[in-house]
Design an enzyme around this catalytic site. Structure first.
Site, mmCIF file in Angstrom:
data_model
loop_
_atom_site.group_PDB
_atom_site.id
_atom_site.type_symbol
_atom_site.label_atom_id
_atom_site.label_comp_id
_atom_site.label_asym_id
_atom_site.label_seq_id
_atom_site.Cartn_x
_atom_site.Cartn_y
_atom_site.Cartn_z
ATOM 1 N N ASP A 1 0.850 -1.190 0.000
ATOM 2 C CA ASP A 1 0.000 0.000 0.000
ATOM 3 C C ASP A 1 0.889 1.246 0.000
ATOM 4 O O ASP A 1 1.868 1.333 0.754
ATOM 5 C CB ASP A 1 -0.910 0.007 1.228
ATOM 6 C CG ASP A 1 -1.869 1.191 1.220
ATOM 7 O OD1 ASP A 1 -2.859 1.131 0.475
ATOM 8 O OD2 ASP A 1 -1.628 2.171 1.964
ATOM 9 N N GLU B 1 -4.629 2.304 -4.385
ATOM 10 C CA GLU B 1 -3.170 2.422 -4.305
ATOM 11 C C GLU B 1 -2.530 1.162 -3.749
ATOM 12 O O GLU B 1 -1.407 1.186 -3.246
ATOM 13 C CB GLU B 1 -2.777 3.640 -3.452
ATOM 14 C CG GLU B 1 -3.182 3.558 -1.993
ATOM 15 C CD GLU B 1 -4.561 4.133 -1.714
ATOM 16 O OE1 GLU B 1 -4.813 4.509 -0.568
ATOM 17 O OE2 GLU B 1 -5.398 4.202 -2.632
#
Length: 359
Positions: free
Chosen positions: A235, A278
């Site tokens: 992440d 993301e």
């Protein structure tokens, strides 16, 4: 009845329509089946009228056709069967023309050769087979038949006999070339569609759908081979800040460049894709937890020192989990997600290996 016929044509569903040679397979089965029926029918008929040489030739050819069909059903060898089958047809037609010298209509059977050779052998070999058989038949009519009491043809008769043969060869040849061109184009389009369906549009790496499929396959392999399997959930830290500070275009650029750096580093032995937003996922076949953890820390340092578009730096957090017997996609992803959450809680910009067991 229809299901039985479909099983017969596809060798009991051994071949499917997805097979690139499906059409040839059906034609091989149809041609050999018809050859057997026709040769057996003519063989019995010629026995009944006491034409024993012709009957023997036809029955022997029928036996060879039966043996070849059984061979194809058992081995599924397309090329071998198509070559032998075409040779058997050539031999049968030649024998019939040589033995039945008095009947001019027997040469009409030569018209079956172009269609069968093109459909079974393909373009190039079909052209060669049709050409050779046409030349052989012409020589037979011009030299052999008159010398052995067979029918003779004047120029007009010869043209009327071979005109349809040549026309049939050209028409079928053109059809086959056009069909193959269309098939090649369709395969190209299907390949492009498949790539689009499994590729993330922004980052050009695998998407969530493809990752699910790949992870499921790797879990099955790990279960069967008892080899290690690990995954790394990634992440981008503080991604919202990137968007708020530099704008969404910069955010897209960060994701694209991150994907490129990760893919370049892990190489072709790992499977990488965008999990969503993301987040990225790396599937590491034949990799234990410790090795995957070391790789995760290496990736974190790689991203940390990189300057995105010369004006921004980012960090990533990584969660690592390994396959345990009985794992599913959901359980191994859950452990990697928990590990990622733990890396975030410990200050971000780090990797954390899950020590949880399979649920």
């Amino acid at each position: 009845m229809y299901k039985w016929w479909q099983n017969w044509l596809t060798n009991n569903q051994h071949f499917t329509k997805e097979n690139s040679d499906y059409r040839r397979i059906v034609m091989i089965n149809v041609t050999l089946s018809l050859m057997i029926l026709v040769l057996l029918g003519y063989g019995v008929f010629n026995l009944a009228i006491a034409d024993y040489p012709m009957a023997i030739a036809e029955l022997v050819a029928a036996i060879f056709a039966i043996a070849l069909l059984i061979f194809f059903k058992l081995t599924h060898k397309i090329e071998t069967t198509s070559m032998i089958g075409t040779g058997l047809l050539l031999g049968a037609l030649t024998a019939v023309m040589l033995l039945d010298e008095q009947q001019t209509y027997i040469y009409v059977w030569a018209l079956t050769m172009p269609a069968i050779s093109f459909f079974i052998l393909g373009r190039i070999r079909g052209i060669i087979a049709s050409l050779l058989f046409g030349v052989f038949t012409a020589l037979l009519i011009i030299f052999y038949a008159p010398a052995n009491g067979g029918p003779t043809f004047d120029l007009l008769g010869f043209i009327n006999l071979f005109g349809p043969y040549v026309a049939t060869s050209i028409i079928i040849g053109y059809f086959e070339v056009s069909r193959m061109a269309s098939l090649d184009e369709m395969r190209k389009i299907n390949k492009e569609l498949r790539v689009l369906s499994e590729t993330d549009k922004l980052t050009s790496i695998y998407n969530r759908l493809k990752l699910d499929e790949a992870l499921n396959q790797e879990i099955i392999k790990a279960e069967q081979s008892r080899k290690p399997l690990s995954i790394i959930m990634i992440d981008v830290d503080n991604f919202k800040v990137i968007n708020d500070t530099y704008g969404h275009l910069m955010g897209d650029s960060v994701l694209t460049q991150t994907a490129y750096l990760l893919r370049k580093e892990v190489g072709n032995t790992k499977i990488i894709g965008r999990w969503g937003g993301e987040e990225f996922l790396i599937i590491c076949p034949y990799t234990d937890l410790e090795t995957a953890g070391n790789l995760a820390r290496k990736l974190g340092k790689l991203i940390e020192v990189f300057s995105f578009d010369g004006k921004a730096t980012i960090t990533i957090s990584l969660g690592v989990a390994s396959y345990h017997p009985g794992d599913t996609i959901e359980t191994i992803i859950r452990r990697a997600d928990h590990a990622l959450y733990e890396a975030k809680n410990r200050g971000k910009n780090r990797a954390h290996e899950s020590q949880e067991k399979a649920v």
